[in-house]
Design a protein around this motif. Sequence first.
Motif, PDB file in Angstrom:
ATOM      1  N   HIS A  40       0.821  -1.211   0.000  1.00 20.96           N
ATOM      2  CA  HIS A  40       0.000   0.000   0.000  1.00 20.96           C
ATOM      3  C   HIS A  40       0.857   1.265   0.000  1.00 20.96           C
ATOM      4  CE1 HIS A  40      -3.397  -2.597   0.658  1.00 20.96           C
ATOM      5  NE2 HIS A  40      -2.713  -3.186   1.618  1.00 20.96           N
ATOM      6  N   GLY A  41       2.144   1.127  -0.364  1.00 15.43           N
ATOM      7  CA  GLY A  41       3.056   2.253  -0.362  1.00 15.43           C
ATOM      8  C   GLY A  41       2.845   3.174  -1.554  1.00 15.43           C
ATOM      9  N   TRP A  42       3.343   4.392  -1.424  1.00 10.00           N
ATOM     10  CA  TRP A  42       3.262   5.382  -2.495  1.00 10.00           C
ATOM     11  C   TRP A  42       4.278   6.473  -2.246  1.00 10.00           C
ATOM     12  CZ3 TRP A  42       2.261   9.738   0.228  1.00 10.00           C
ATOM     13  CH2 TRP A  42       1.477   9.628   1.369  1.00 10.00           C
ATOM     14  N   VAL A  43       4.573   7.245  -3.297  1.00  6.35           N
ATOM     15  CA  VAL A  43       5.427   8.422  -3.170  1.00  6.35           C
ATOM     16  C   VAL A  43       4.672   9.582  -3.800  1.00  6.35           C
ATOM     17  CG1 VAL A  43       7.642   9.496  -3.712  1.00  6.35           C
ATOM     18  CG2 VAL A  43       7.520   7.026  -3.359  1.00  6.35           C
TER      19      VAL A  43
ATOM     20  N   VAL B 264       5.382  16.918  -4.757  1.00  9.24           N
ATOM     21  CA  VAL B 264       4.604  18.152  -4.718  1.00  9.24           C
ATOM     22  C   VAL B 264       5.504  19.337  -5.054  1.00  9.24           C
ATOM     23  CG1 VAL B 264       3.183  19.667  -3.279  1.00  9.24           C
ATOM     24  CG2 VAL B 264       3.115  17.197  -2.917  1.00  9.24           C
ATOM     25  N   ARG B 265       5.072  20.146  -6.018  1.00  2.49           N
ATOM     26  CA  ARG B 265       5.769  21.388  -6.320  1.00  2.49           C
ATOM     27  C   ARG B 265       5.520  22.337  -5.162  1.00  2.49           C
ATOM     28  NH1 ARG B 265       4.581  23.516 -12.080  1.00  2.49           N
ATOM     29  NH2 ARG B 265       4.348  21.295 -12.093  1.00  2.49           N
ATOM     30  N   VAL B 266       6.576  22.932  -4.634  1.00  2.00           N
ATOM     31  CA  VAL B 266       6.488  23.712  -3.407  1.00  2.00           C
ATOM     32  C   VAL B 266       5.689  24.999  -3.580  1.00  2.00           C
ATOM     33  CG1 VAL B 266       7.839  24.865  -1.620  1.00  2.00           C
ATOM     34  CG2 VAL B 266       8.639  22.723  -2.602  1.00  2.00           C
ATOM     35  N   VAL B 267       5.876  25.698  -4.668  1.00  2.00           N
ATOM     36  CA  VAL B 267       5.176  26.961  -4.880  1.00  2.00           C
ATOM     37  C   VAL B 267       4.451  26.935  -6.222  1.00  2.00           C
ATOM     38  CG1 VAL B 267       6.763  28.325  -3.467  1.00  2.00           C
ATOM     39  CG2 VAL B 267       7.200  28.071  -5.887  1.00  2.00           C
ATOM     40  N   GLY B 268       3.733  27.986  -6.507  1.00  2.00           N
ATOM     41  CA  GLY B 268       3.010  28.048  -7.781  1.00  2.00           C
ATOM     42  C   GLY B 268       1.719  27.283  -7.679  1.00  2.00           C
ATOM     43  N   ASP B 269       1.517  26.365  -8.577  1.00  2.00           N
ATOM     44  CA  ASP B 269       0.250  25.638  -8.612  1.00  2.00           C
ATOM     45  C   ASP B 269       0.193  24.460  -7.642  1.00  2.00           C
ATOM     46  OD1 ASP B 269       1.960  23.860  -9.809  1.00  2.00           O
ATOM     47  OD2 ASP B 269       0.896  23.762 -11.708  1.00  2.00           O
ATOM     48  N   GLU B 270       1.309  24.175  -6.968  1.00  2.00           N
ATOM     49  CA  GLU B 270       1.396  23.053  -6.035  1.00  2.00           C
ATOM     50  C   GLU B 270       0.913  21.749  -6.670  1.00  2.00           C
ATOM     51  OE1 GLU B 270      -0.367  24.049  -2.274  1.00  2.00           O
ATOM     52  OE2 GLU B 270       0.841  25.846  -2.072  1.00  2.00           O
ATOM     53  N   ALA B 271       1.283  21.561  -7.942  1.00  2.00           N
ATOM     54  CA  ALA B 271       0.914  20.339  -8.661  1.00  2.00           C
ATOM     55  C   ALA B 271       1.452  19.114  -7.922  1.00  2.00           C
ATOM     56  CB  ALA B 271       1.456  20.385 -10.082  1.00  2.00           C
ATOM     57  N   THR B 272       0.715  18.024  -7.985  1.00  2.00           N
ATOM     58  CA  THR B 272       1.073  16.799  -7.280  1.00  2.00           C
ATOM     59  C   THR B 272       1.130  15.627  -8.247  1.00  2.00           C
ATOM     60  OG1 THR B 272       0.005  17.567  -5.256  1.00  2.00           O
ATOM     61  CG2 THR B 272       0.355  15.205  -5.459  1.00  2.00           C
ATOM     62  N   LEU B 273       2.167  14.803  -8.093  1.00  2.00           N
ATOM     63  CA  LEU B 273       2.279  13.551  -8.835  1.00  2.00           C
ATOM     64  C   LEU B 273       2.302  12.447  -7.797  1.00  2.00           C
ATOM     65  CD1 LEU B 273       2.885  11.810 -11.370  1.00  2.00           C
ATOM     66  CD2 LEU B 273       5.315  12.238 -10.904  1.00  2.00           C
ATOM     67  N   LEU B 274       1.412  11.493  -7.908  1.00  2.00           N
ATOM     68  CA  LEU B 274       1.341  10.376  -6.970  1.00  2.00           C
ATOM     69  C   LEU B 274       1.805   9.118  -7.702  1.00  2.00           C
ATOM     70  CD1 LEU B 274       0.499   9.619  -4.092  1.00  2.00           C
ATOM     71  CD2 LEU B 274      -1.746   9.024  -5.011  1.00  2.00           C
TER      72      LEU B 274
END
Length: 181
Positions: free
Chosen positions: A118-121, A124-134
């Motif tokens: 059930h692990g994941w990484v 997250v982009r720190v500033v701006g749009d704070e886009a996330t890749l999971l």
Amino acid sequence: ALAAPATPLVAAAGAPAPGGGTVLAAQEVSAMLKASAPADALSLNSANSAAAAGLRVVRSYERSADGAALVLRFNLTNGGRSPVEVGAVGLAMPESPGHPPAGIESVVWNDAHVGGAHGWVEFVRVVGDEATLLVTPADRISSPLEAWRPMMEDLGGGDAYEWVVASAAWAAEWANNTQWP
């Protein structure tokens, strides 16, 4: 530079993938892995070293069955007569190209949940749009997040980590709170 290149497998492109998707590209990477391994990596156990000579490793990039994800798959095939023990397998994860003081705008933080099947990484982009890749395992049985290992052999001076799906080879070092590439 690597001593041996990956060999493209042209016939694999467009083929059905094991998970029901489509293979976008595939390469035979056995020679590249063996050429880039430390000199003693395959000779620690002479029986395993001989068996490892017949190990074939194919890396493929696949579109998931639902078309919503990119799947990176490594297929290991033992072409020899003896069993092969794979002591450790890790997949390098991308790292942020910038570190302060290079500019906070270029920094991407990662947060790993070492949860086995059930692990994941999360990146997250720190500033701006704070886009996330999971990043999650496509197959929770064969690619669990067993460990989140800092890649000490990283020559880029960054903070590179790898998603470890098999870590038995590092157990003794970790038990002593040491790690060597």
